[in-house]
Design a protein around this motif. Structure first.
Motif, short mmCIF file in Angstrom:
data_model
loop_
_atom_site.label_atom_id
_atom_site.label_comp_id
_atom_site.label_asym_id
_atom_site.label_seq_id
_atom_site.Cartn_x
_atom_site.Cartn_y
_atom_site.Cartn_z
N ALA A 88 15.35 13.41 10.01
CA ALA A 88 16.68 13.76 9.79
C ALA A 88 16.86 14.87 8.55
O ALA A 88 17.84 15.87 8.97
N CYS A 89 16.25 14.98 7.68
CA CYS A 89 16.22 15.89 6.95
C CYS A 89 16.02 17.38 7.20
O CYS A 89 16.54 18.58 6.42
N PHE A 90 15.22 17.53 8.38
CA PHE A 90 14.99 18.91 8.85
C PHE A 90 15.96 19.21 10.02
O PHE A 90 16.47 20.19 10.33
N THR A 91 16.42 18.01 10.84
CA THR A 91 17.21 18.23 12.04
C THR A 91 18.75 17.89 11.93
O THR A 91 19.40 18.25 12.43
N SER A 138 4.74 23.22 3.68
CA SER A 138 4.12 22.44 4.61
C SER A 138 5.27 21.12 5.29
O SER A 138 4.76 20.26 5.85
N SER A 139 6.50 21.73 5.26
CA SER A 139 7.44 20.88 5.91
C SER A 139 8.43 22.15 6.49
O SER A 139 8.57 23.13 5.99
N PRO A 140 9.25 21.61 7.60
CA PRO A 140 10.24 22.63 7.91
C PRO A 140 11.09 22.58 6.93
O PRO A 140 11.36 21.71 5.98
N PRO A 141 12.33 23.41 7.10
CA PRO A 141 13.21 23.91 5.88
C PRO A 141 14.12 22.55 5.78
O PRO A 141 14.64 21.75 6.72
#
Ligand code: SF4
Length: 226
Positions: free
Chosen positions: A204-207, A138-141
């Motif tokens: 930021a942790c995804f992008t 349920s989160s992006p990588p």
């Protein structure tokens, strides 16, 4: 963004948005984006529960507590050493064999950081007889470290920073693996998409797009970095 996905208590309301509802919506988005034929939807408790309910509702696959949480140990991903983390996972979750045995299982969890915890859970679910395990996150990588106070490991230890989806599925030992898309996550929060959101959330942790300059990490993230 991780407040909505994991950190906030599920009964919190953040900026007018009930966290529980957002997590359920994430599950619905996940089912729509990455549906799979299965017999049961099983959350990794406790943080995977609302999203698994949403996934089950949207997919029509029954929700079951196939993993039971032991409430006496802490959150594993902030434990300091690998050894303690492994021990933590073992003590923290037990399989509910009658629910898992012979079943095609959709396993819903909130995130994959190092992958250590996920691998243990998948092994445990298979050892309890699951025929197939399909992991939905349920989160992006999580591809980038947090420098704003959340204790995520350095990039070299983040599974999604080092491996593509196929390799991650292999390392975790699942039949299929899918993460919610970034736009899916924003939709679950009531925005049309990330670009349409005009929000000021940090993701930021995804992008890798850090809203506040990382002066200590300019070589990796600063102006002119690759
Ligand atoms: S990088 Fe941003 S979204 Fe990710 S955990 Fe840190 S503050 Fe939260």
């Amino acid at each position: 963004m991780f407040e909505y996905i994991y950190f906030a208590r599920p009964d919190s309301v953040l900026e007018g948005l009930p966290v529980y509802n957002v997590r359920k919506e994430i599950g619905r988005e996940l089912a729509n984006e990455s549906g799979v034929e299965a017999d049961v939807v099983v959350p990794v408790p406790d943080s995977g529960v609302p999203s698994a309910i949403g996934y089950a509702e949207a997919s029509g696959i029954p929700f079951e507590l196939g993993i039971i949480r032991n409430h006496y140990v802490g959150r594993t991903f902030i434990e300091p050493t690998d050894q303690i983390r492994h021990l933590g996972v073992k003590m923290k979750h037990s399989p509910n064999r009658p629910i898992l045995d012979g079943k095609r299982v959709v396993l819903v969890d909130d995130s994959i950081v190092r992958g250590t915890t996920s691998r243990k859970i998948v092994d445990m679910v298979r050892a309890a007889g699951a025929r197939e395990v399909h992991m939905r996150i349920s989160s992006p990588p999580t591809k980038h470290s947090c420098f704003y106070g959340i204790d995520t490991p350095e990039r070299s230890k983040l599974l999604a920073a080092q491996n593509d989806l196929k390799k991650m599925a292999e390392l975790i030992g699942v039949d299929s693996l899918a993460f919610i898309s970034l736009d899916g996550l924003y939709r679950a929060m009531g925005h049309e998409s990330r670009s349409a959101s005009r929000s000021t959330y940090c993701d930021a942790c995804f992008t890798g797009e850090y809203p506040i300059a990382l002066v200590d990490h300019d070589a990796e993230y600063g102006p002119g970095a690759a």
